[in-house]
Design a protein around this motif. Structure first.
Motif, PDB file in Angstrom:
ATOM      1  N   TYR A  83       0.992  -1.179  -0.212  1.00  0.00           N
ATOM      2  CA  TYR A  83       0.053  -0.120   0.004  1.00  0.00           C
ATOM      3  C   TYR A  83       0.732   1.165   0.011  1.00  0.00           C
ATOM      4  O   TYR A  83       0.426   2.310  -0.679  1.00  0.00           O
ATOM      5  N   TRP A  84       2.069   1.196   0.647  1.00  0.00           N
ATOM      6  CA  TRP A  84       2.831   2.389   0.554  1.00  0.00           C
ATOM      7  C   TRP A  84       3.363   2.671  -0.787  1.00  0.00           C
ATOM      8  O   TRP A  84       3.856   3.904  -1.081  1.00  0.00           O
TER       9      TRP A  84
ATOM     10  N   PRO B  85       0.413   5.944  -3.175  1.00  0.00           N
ATOM     11  CA  PRO B  85       1.105   7.237  -3.791  1.00  0.00           C
ATOM     12  C   PRO B  85       1.203   6.971  -5.221  1.00  0.00           C
ATOM     13  O   PRO B  85       0.982   8.163  -5.872  1.00  0.00           O
ATOM     14  N   PHE B  86       1.092   6.039  -5.714  1.00  0.00           N
ATOM     15  CA  PHE B  86       1.285   5.843  -7.350  1.00  0.00           C
ATOM     16  C   PHE B  86      -0.027   6.041  -7.862  1.00  0.00           C
ATOM     17  O   PHE B  86      -0.071   6.828  -9.024  1.00  0.00           O
ATOM     18  N   ALA B  87      -1.437   5.644  -7.189  1.00  0.00           N
ATOM     19  CA  ALA B  87      -2.425   5.906  -7.942  1.00  0.00           C
ATOM     20  C   ALA B  87      -2.770   7.297  -7.932  1.00  0.00           C
ATOM     21  O   ALA B  87      -3.437   7.861  -8.787  1.00  0.00           O
TER      22      ALA B  87
ATOM     23  N   ALA C  15       7.938   8.935 -13.784  1.00  0.00           N
ATOM     24  CA  ALA C  15       8.203   9.716 -12.567  1.00  0.00           C
ATOM     25  C   ALA C  15       7.407   9.267 -11.215  1.00  0.00           C
ATOM     26  O   ALA C  15       7.873   9.137 -10.345  1.00  0.00           O
ATOM     27  N   ALA C  16       6.194   9.190 -11.520  1.00  0.00           N
ATOM     28  CA  ALA C  16       5.117   8.846 -10.596  1.00  0.00           C
ATOM     29  C   ALA C  16       5.703   7.298 -10.037  1.00  0.00           C
ATOM     30  O   ALA C  16       5.515   7.257  -8.639  1.00  0.00           O
ATOM     31  N   TYR C  17       5.922   6.512 -10.813  1.00  0.00           N
ATOM     32  CA  TYR C  17       6.402   5.215 -10.384  1.00  0.00           C
ATOM     33  C   TYR C  17       7.450   5.275  -9.415  1.00  0.00           C
ATOM     34  O   TYR C  17       7.557   4.504  -8.343  1.00  0.00           O
TER      35      TYR C  17
ATOM     36  N   ALA D  84      10.011   5.338  -4.256  1.00  0.00           N
ATOM     37  CA  ALA D  84      10.859   5.990  -2.799  1.00  0.00           C
ATOM     38  C   ALA D  84      10.036   5.951  -1.627  1.00  0.00           C
ATOM     39  O   ALA D  84      10.487   5.983  -0.575  1.00  0.00           O
ATOM     40  N   VAL D  85       8.799   6.498  -1.786  1.00  0.00           N
ATOM     41  CA  VAL D  85       7.980   6.373  -0.654  1.00  0.00           C
ATOM     42  C   VAL D  85       7.837   4.993   0.156  1.00  0.00           C
ATOM     43  O   VAL D  85       7.882   4.951   1.496  1.00  0.00           O
TER      44      VAL D  85
END
Length: 518
Positions: free
Chosen positions: A21-22, A26-28, A97-99, A104-105
């Motif tokens: 989920y982490w 964030p990716f979605a 970039a989002a991926y 990183a998150v």
């Protein structure tokens, strides 16, 4: 319409069922924000820049065309093409970039310990005082080996069979006779639970052990995580960092770590891996004098290592053995690069044979690799290659064992003939011609084998190689294989002469057939 729905459903499951989920949340969110606001930028400022750039290039190459020919010019729509390309690659770079930001998150969550540990740890539960009872089934057995094949999530089948074998040996006072355990890939992971005596529950077998509880709670998001990716700079997609944390949680506590270190001389392990540069099979072992086997190099764990150093070397051995390409990056150890041992040998029988075990429990995971190939999917074709490779390598391991026993039988036959010749005359020992004479100098005896493997349909309907998210399938696989293996062992006659190697093929309904041409 159905195909579109299946694509969207597969994408949803990939993101929110199999990913941590982490990462997924964030990716979605970043993808939604990018799609909402990127269009204005790409169509607006970026689009105008593309249009001006294209007009400049056209005029530079051809000069300004006459107004009546502009529509017919081959370059008349170059500005539209460049503008569309910028929009397309703009969206692609945004998603990339989002991926990587989501990766990183997730790594930060791992770093700060924000992810819940779902697996239970425990203390080793070895037999207090194994006693060999008179007339026990294994009274005549001197040395036992365990051989564990690779196969990803199919290791659940192997784990169930291991529990039944462990219980059988414990009840017959023969656990101390297990002197060799050899594993490849997921077999190396399962071998760790045997080495640490985490198979049996406390206080007995009626309670699930740590090994069983681990398999019945597997979840991909707790074991693997997406790794950062930039095209043409990386050859893998996942990180095993969460799984490594699980290793530390299970085997790094003081009780297990100290037990592994104290008992390192009780049983020799052989955990195989592939050296990427040389294309040779390397093997991590605690045996200071391992058997000489052609084309195999050893990484011997020094006896001088303390408990922490010993566990670190074990951890490297296990994860390099499980480094399935191209999912995980190469493991760098002492300047060498390693990946999954199943690339070269998916069923490392040769170590138990070379150690002169007189009984080997073999747990392959590929009973049959015949299938109708996909002619439309690249991924399907790659998966087909993997299935064939694993199956062929396992058959090759059994063929070596068969030839090993054939040579032992030949030596017995020749020895008997020599005794008759000496009894009939004074000429003494019959002459032996090379290379037969060289082969007959070997002194090994025939090896008894107990082998059990899940049927292919059982695997396909329960849990397959890449299904680490499927804990329900793992539960079914574990329970059926434990029950059936225990039933087969109850009727197993160790003293009976084996003229061939047979493998029990177990079905989903807990039935079995024998394959003597494995």
């Amino acid at each position: 319409m159905g195909a579109v729905f299946r694509i969207w459903w597969s994408a949803f499951k990939w993101l929110f069922v199999r990913q941590p989920y982490w990462f997924s949340i964030p990716f979605a969110l970043m993808c939604l924000l990018w799609m909402a606001y990127a269009a204005d930028f790409l169509v607006g400022p970026a689009g105008r820049f593309a249009e001006k750039s294209a007009s400049y290039v056209i005029e530079l190459v051809t000069g300004p065309p006459p107004p009546d020919l502009k529509r017919r010019s081959p370059l008349a729509h170059l500005d539209d093409f460049i503008r569309s390309s910028i929009i397309f690659f703009g969206f692609f770079l945004g998603f990339l970039a989002a991926y990587n930001i989501a990766v990183a998150v997730n790594r930060l969550a791992l770093w700060f310990g924000l992810k819940h540990q779902r697996y239970e740890a425990g203390k080793p539960n070895p037999p207090i005082a194994p006693v060999q009872r008179p007339g026990a089934a294994l009274a005549g057995v001197r040395k036992i080996g365990i051989v564990l094949a690779g196969g990803g999530a199919k290791g659940a089948f192997q784990a169930g069979a291991m529990k039944a074998i462990y219980r059988f040996l414990d009840e017959n006072g023969a656990l101390d006779k297990v002197k060799v355990i050899a594993g490849t890939s997921i077999g190396s992971w399962n071998a760790m639970f045997w080495l640490a005596h985490l198979i049996k529950g406390n206080p007995d077998f009626e309670q699930p052990g740590i090994h069983e509880r681990w398999w019945k709670r597997i979840n991909a998001r707790s074991l693997v995580a997406p790794a950062w990716y930039v095209p043409l700079t990386r050859n893998s997609f996942l990180s095993s960092e969460p799984w490594e944390d699980v290793f530390d949680h299970l085997f790094g506590n003081d009780d297990v770590k100290s037990f592994l270190h104290r008992s390192r001389d009780d049983i020799s392990f052989y955990l195989t891996r592939t050296n990427v540069r040389s294309g040779r099979l390397h093997c991590a072992t605690n045996n200071p004098r391992p058997p000489v086997i052609n084309k195999i190099r050893y990484d011997i764990l020094p006896q001088s290592l303390d408990a922490d150093g010993y566990l670190r070397r074990l951890k490297t051995a296990v994860f390099s053995s499980m480094d399935l390409p191209p999912l995980f990056p190469y493991i760098d150890s002492n300047g060498e690069l390693y990946e999954d041992g199943g690339v070269i040998d998916n069923l490392p029988i040769s170590f138990a044979a070379a150690e002169r075990c007189d009984l080997i429990f073999v747990l392959p995971l590929n009973s049959d690799f015949e299938d109708e190939p996909s002619q439309r999917s690249v991924i399907g074709r790659l998966n087909r290659v993997l299935d064939m490779q694993q199956g062929v390598l396992e058959r090759h391991g059994f063929k070596l064992l068969y030839l090993y026993n054939e040579l032992a039988a030949l030596r017995e036959c020749v020895d008997a003939a020599e005794q008759r010749a000496r009894a009939g005359g004074p000429e003494g020992k019959a002459s032996r011609l090379d290379p037969l004479g060289f082969s007959l100098q070997r002194t090994h005896q025939k090896i008894r084998v107990f082998a059990v493997c899940p049927h292919k349909a059982f695997v396909q309907g329960t849990i397959n190689t890449r299904d680490l998210w499927n804990h329900k399938g793992a539960q079914r696989a574990f329970d059926v294989m434990e029950h059936k293996t225990a039933e087969l062992l109850a009727g197993y006659a160790v003293e009976t002469e084996q003229d061939r190697v047979r493998v029990a093929i177990v079905t989903r309904a807990a039935n079995h057939t024998w394959d003597d041409n494995f």
